[in-house]
Scaffold this active site. Structure first.
Site, PDB file in Angstrom:
ATOM      1  N   ASP A  87      51.118 -10.395 -16.268  1.00 21.30           N
ATOM      2  CA  ASP A  87      51.063 -11.623 -15.465  1.00 21.30           C
ATOM      3  C   ASP A  87      51.049 -12.840 -16.391  1.00 21.30           C
ATOM      4  O   ASP A  87      51.231 -13.961 -15.950  1.00 21.30           O
ATOM      5  CB  ASP A  87      49.859 -11.652 -14.522  1.00 21.30           C
ATOM      6  CG  ASP A  87      48.673 -10.841 -14.998  1.00 21.30           C
ATOM      7  OD1 ASP A  87      48.886  -9.780 -15.631  1.00 21.30           O
ATOM      8  OD2 ASP A  87      47.533 -11.251 -14.745  1.00 21.30           O
TER       9      ASP A  87
ATOM     10  N   ASP B   9      36.024  -3.340 -10.308  1.00 20.92           N
ATOM     11  CA  ASP B   9      36.029  -4.486 -11.232  1.00 20.92           C
ATOM     12  C   ASP B   9      35.422  -5.717 -10.567  1.00 20.92           C
ATOM     13  O   ASP B   9      35.445  -5.853  -9.346  1.00 20.92           O
ATOM     14  CB  ASP B   9      37.473  -4.802 -11.672  1.00 20.92           C
ATOM     15  CG  ASP B   9      38.389  -5.097 -10.496  1.00 20.92           C
ATOM     16  OD1 ASP B   9      38.255  -4.424  -9.439  1.00 20.92           O
ATOM     17  OD2 ASP B   9      39.237  -6.004 -10.602  1.00 20.92           O
ATOM     18  N   GLU B  10      34.888  -6.597 -11.402  1.00 25.73           N
ATOM     19  CA  GLU B  10      34.485  -7.945 -10.998  1.00 25.73           C
ATOM     20  C   GLU B  10      33.686  -7.960  -9.687  1.00 25.73           C
ATOM     21  O   GLU B  10      34.185  -8.376  -8.648  1.00 25.73           O
ATOM     22  CB  GLU B  10      35.736  -8.828 -10.887  1.00 25.73           C
ATOM     23  CG  GLU B  10      36.470  -8.911 -12.224  1.00 25.73           C
ATOM     24  CD  GLU B  10      37.770  -9.702 -12.188  1.00 25.73           C
ATOM     25  OE1 GLU B  10      38.063 -10.389 -13.163  1.00 25.73           O
ATOM     26  OE2 GLU B  10      38.520  -9.593 -11.190  1.00 25.73           O
TER      27      GLU B  10
ATOM     28  N   HIS C 256      36.401  -7.560  -4.566  1.00 21.91           N
ATOM     29  CA  HIS C 256      37.801  -7.807  -4.195  1.00 21.91           C
ATOM     30  C   HIS C 256      38.101  -7.238  -2.809  1.00 21.91           C
ATOM     31  O   HIS C 256      39.156  -6.636  -2.591  1.00 21.91           O
ATOM     32  CB  HIS C 256      38.751  -7.206  -5.246  1.00 21.91           C
ATOM     33  CG  HIS C 256      38.743  -7.961  -6.543  1.00 21.91           C
ATOM     34  ND1 HIS C 256      39.245  -9.234  -6.671  1.00 21.91           N
ATOM     35  CD2 HIS C 256      38.271  -7.637  -7.775  1.00 21.91           C
ATOM     36  CE1 HIS C 256      39.100  -9.660  -7.927  1.00 21.91           C
ATOM     37  NE2 HIS C 256      38.499  -8.715  -8.611  1.00 21.91           N
TER      38      HIS C 256
ATOM     39  N   TRP D  86      40.463  -2.521 -19.405  1.00 21.04           N
ATOM     40  CA  TRP D  86      41.309  -3.732 -19.335  1.00 21.04           C
ATOM     41  C   TRP D  86      40.658  -4.888 -20.073  1.00 21.04           C
ATOM     42  O   TRP D  86      41.295  -5.569 -20.851  1.00 21.04           O
ATOM     43  CB  TRP D  86      41.631  -4.105 -17.882  1.00 21.04           C
ATOM     44  CG  TRP D  86      40.488  -4.673 -17.097  1.00 21.04           C
ATOM     45  CD1 TRP D  86      39.467  -3.976 -16.522  1.00 21.04           C
ATOM     46  CD2 TRP D  86      40.238  -6.054 -16.813  1.00 21.04           C
ATOM     47  NE1 TRP D  86      38.603  -4.829 -15.897  1.00 21.04           N
ATOM     48  CE2 TRP D  86      39.049  -6.113 -16.055  1.00 21.04           C
ATOM     49  CE3 TRP D  86      40.910  -7.251 -17.103  1.00 21.04           C
ATOM     50  CZ2 TRP D  86      38.506  -7.313 -15.594  1.00 21.04           C
ATOM     51  CZ3 TRP D  86      40.377  -8.445 -16.643  1.00 21.04           C
ATOM     52  CH2 TRP D  86      39.190  -8.470 -15.899  1.00 21.04           C
TER      53      TRP D  86
ATOM     54  N   GLU E 177      49.027 -13.153  -8.489  1.00 18.17           N
ATOM     55  CA  GLU E 177      48.631 -14.452  -7.909  1.00 18.17           C
ATOM     56  C   GLU E 177      49.719 -15.501  -8.166  1.00 18.17           C
ATOM     57  O   GLU E 177      50.014 -16.331  -7.307  1.00 18.17           O
ATOM     58  CB  GLU E 177      47.339 -14.980  -8.542  1.00 18.17           C
ATOM     59  CG  GLU E 177      46.079 -14.252  -8.136  1.00 18.17           C
ATOM     60  CD  GLU E 177      45.718 -13.170  -9.130  1.00 18.17           C
ATOM     61  OE1 GLU E 177      46.636 -12.594  -9.766  1.00 18.17           O
ATOM     62  OE2 GLU E 177      44.513 -12.880  -9.272  1.00 18.17           O
TER      63      GLU E 177
ATOM     64  N   ASP F  68      43.085  -6.343  -1.813  1.00 16.15           N
ATOM     65  CA  ASP F  68      42.353  -7.336  -2.607  1.00 16.15           C
ATOM     66  C   ASP F  68      41.836  -8.411  -1.656  1.00 16.15           C
ATOM     67  O   ASP F  68      41.998  -8.308  -0.435  1.00 16.15           O
ATOM     68  CB  ASP F  68      43.240  -7.924  -3.725  1.00 16.15           C
ATOM     69  CG  ASP F  68      42.436  -8.136  -4.999  1.00 16.15           C
ATOM     70  OD1 ASP F  68      41.478  -8.942  -4.940  1.00 16.15           O
ATOM     71  OD2 ASP F  68      42.717  -7.508  -6.028  1.00 16.15           O
TER      72      ASP F  68
ATOM     73  N   TYR G  34      48.920  -6.826 -19.988  1.00 17.65           N
ATOM     74  CA  TYR G  34      48.872  -7.544 -18.705  1.00 17.65           C
ATOM     75  C   TYR G  34      50.091  -8.462 -18.642  1.00 17.65           C
ATOM     76  O   TYR G  34      50.166  -9.447 -19.379  1.00 17.65           O
ATOM     77  CB  TYR G  34      47.574  -8.353 -18.591  1.00 17.65           C
ATOM     78  CG  TYR G  34      46.458  -7.643 -17.855  1.00 17.65           C
ATOM     79  CD1 TYR G  34      46.325  -6.257 -17.929  1.00 17.65           C
ATOM     80  CD2 TYR G  34      45.554  -8.344 -17.074  1.00 17.65           C
ATOM     81  CE1 TYR G  34      45.307  -5.608 -17.240  1.00 17.65           C
ATOM     82  CE2 TYR G  34      44.533  -7.697 -16.392  1.00 17.65           C
ATOM     83  CZ  TYR G  34      44.410  -6.335 -16.482  1.00 17.65           C
ATOM     84  OH  TYR G  34      43.412  -5.695 -15.810  1.00 17.65           O
TER      85      TYR G  34
HETATM   86  C1  ACM Z   1      41.227  -6.614 -13.399  1.00 16.12           C
HETATM   87  O1  ACM Z   1      42.106  -7.153 -14.068  1.00 16.12           O
HETATM   88  N1  ACM Z   1      40.420  -7.345 -12.652  1.00 16.12           N
HETATM   89  C2  ACM Z   1      41.057  -5.181 -13.400  1.00 16.12           C
END
Ligand code: ACM
Ligand code: ZN
Length: 471
Positions: A353, A257-258, A194, A325, A392, A127, A351
């Protein structure tokens, strides 16, 4: 009813008959049973037997028996359990890029997950904030890409160097440890976004070709891999070649992603790539790039997974398995209804987190793996589900375990026995699982924290949002 997590498909009790706990367990294979299907029988006459469709299925029978034995003194009630999973793909993901967890820490978690009958460990290894695998062909990736000068995630402010990567031998050790428990490791190299840590090590993989520091903050960063330059593919294929020698499994995750595309709009190589291939948008360029990497992996016999963000590319290869997701445009619904494979999960339910205040155990348990609007074909396209933990804001093993357990058990229940039992059953059955947590010294969340009351939910949510707010 026998209290087991995940709940077995069918249990029949025999009256007034018992076997003894100390008896040897006889196991055998029956090819007429499914690959993950087993029958566990306890009778006074024959003692305890497990018949499975494969060694893996016998292992699942043993996991079930283990929970039964944990709650019996010296006699086991006579019964027959006939069991098999609803979903073939039952996964958990751990982000070891934002924070690094040791091999021994991972082993305790993996062993616990195996006993919940999970069969895939999605290992998020790269990442923006760290590249955590040894790649001998491109050593700056692990030597330089694995080091950041500090950690500034929300209210966490650490000015000290943070580093760590898994050696090839350690990754193989994890692969073997998983294999002994019938878990396949699904490695992820996240691309083209990422990827700051990769670009730090090899700036030639980016559009601007400039050295950038490994990120020290959370977020989405615009330094992404260049889709135009051949160097990017040359390096990616070297990384993949080496990863394939370490990870022998069927599946391989390439992220997607992103991906902020701004740098691509200023890059002559990216523009040339679009022109040469008749690509009309930067989304299509991402699709083209991911397809090329997927082709390479498929030539090595892999099935390739990407996050649902990549569905923004209309040209994405239909061979991808898409992991859902967060899908505001609900593109994965059409994807599934068109008969293409999906792995389910979402930000709101699976998720981990997020604190129990935001994602209580009962909410996780209530996750429905089929989407509204899914037709028969769509439902058949769901290969399974996955829970994820991003790190994180999780820097210690104790907090990682606390966030995972027992919520992962609720996902295990849905993945193995979707809709078979009530939440009340599940909570009771969790008690039978506690000795497994204890055996592995897992710091699981205590019962009083599983489902906070509304006011506590609100307070806990606000506290968490304040803690993670970018400073
Ligand atoms: C993600 O949670 N960015 C896949
Ligand atoms: Zn470029």
């Amino acid at each position: 009813m026998v209290n087991i997590v995940p709940a077995p498909k069918k249990t029949t009790f025999f009256q007034r008959e018992y076997a003894y706990k100390g008896e040897t367990v006889r196991t055998s294979l029956d090819i007429l049973l499914g690959e993950e299907e087993y029958i566990l029988e306890v009778t006074a006459e024959d003692g305890i037997t497990i018949i499975g469709g494969s060694e893996k299925a016998v292992f699942y029978g043993e996991c079930t028996l283990e929970q039964i034995l944990h709650r019996t003194k010296n006699r086991v009630r006579a019964m027959k359990i006939e069991d098999e999973p609803v979903f073939a793909y039952r996964a958990f993901m751990i982000d070891c890029a934002r924070h690094f967890f040791s091999v021994d820490e991972l082993k305790a978690i993996i062993d616990t997950m195996a006993r919940l009958k999970f069969n895939r460990f999605h290992w998020h290894l790269t990442d923006d904030q760290g590249f955590r695998m040894e790649i001998k062909a491109l050593p700056k990736l692990h030597k330089e890409g694995s080091v950041r000068r500090g950690s500034y995630f929300g209210n966490m402010k650490l000015n000290s160097k943070y580093e760590g990567y898994y050696t090839t031998a350690q990754m193989k050790e994890i692969v073997d440890f998983c294999a002994q428990r019938y878990i396949e490791v699904v490695p992820e190299i996240d691309l083209p976004g990422h990827a700051t840590a990769m670009i730090h090590a090899y700036p030639e993989m980016s559009c601007r070709g400039r050295k950038v520091p490994v990120e020290t903050k959370q977020g989405i960063f615009k330094n992404i891999l260049c889709a135009g330059s051949e160097k990017t593919y040359e390096y990616l294929f070297k990384i993949i070649d080496e990863m394939c020698t370490v990870f022998p499994g069927e599946y391989f995750h390439i992220g997607g992603d992103e991906v902020p595309k701004e740098n691509w709009t200023h890059c002559s190589a990216c523009k040339q790539r679009m022109k040469d291939n008749g690509l009309e948008s930067y989304e299509q360029l991402q699709g083209w790039m991911m397809n090329r990497v997927a082709d390479y992996l498929e030539s090595k016999g892999k099935k390739v997974i990407c996050w649902n963000d990549a569905l923004g590319a209309p040209n994405l290869s239909h061979s991808f398995t898409v992991q859902r997701w967060m899908d505001r445009k609900n593109r994965s619904l059409q994807w599934a209804n068109d008969g293409r494979k999906v792995i389910m999960g979402d930000f709101y339910h699976t998720y981990f987190d997020y604190p129990y205040a935001m994602t209580p155990l009962k909410k996780v348990y209530g996750y429905a793996p089929y989407l509204k609007g899914m037709d028969v074909r769509g439902r058949e396209s769901v290969i399974g589900l996955e829970c994820c933990v991003w790190t994180e804001h999780i820097s210690s093993n104790a907090s990682l375990e606390y966030m995972l357990f027992p919520r992962a058990a609720a996902v295990a229940q849905t993945a193995w026995g979707c809709g078979r039992e009530s939440y009340a059953y599940f909570e009771k059955a969790l008690e039978a699982f506690t000795p497994v947590f204890k055996q592995n010294r897992i710091h699981f969340a205590p019962k009083k924290e599983w489902n906070p009351l509304p006011l506590h939910r609100l307070g806990g949510t606000l506290k968490f949002l304040n803690r993670i707010r970018p400073r």
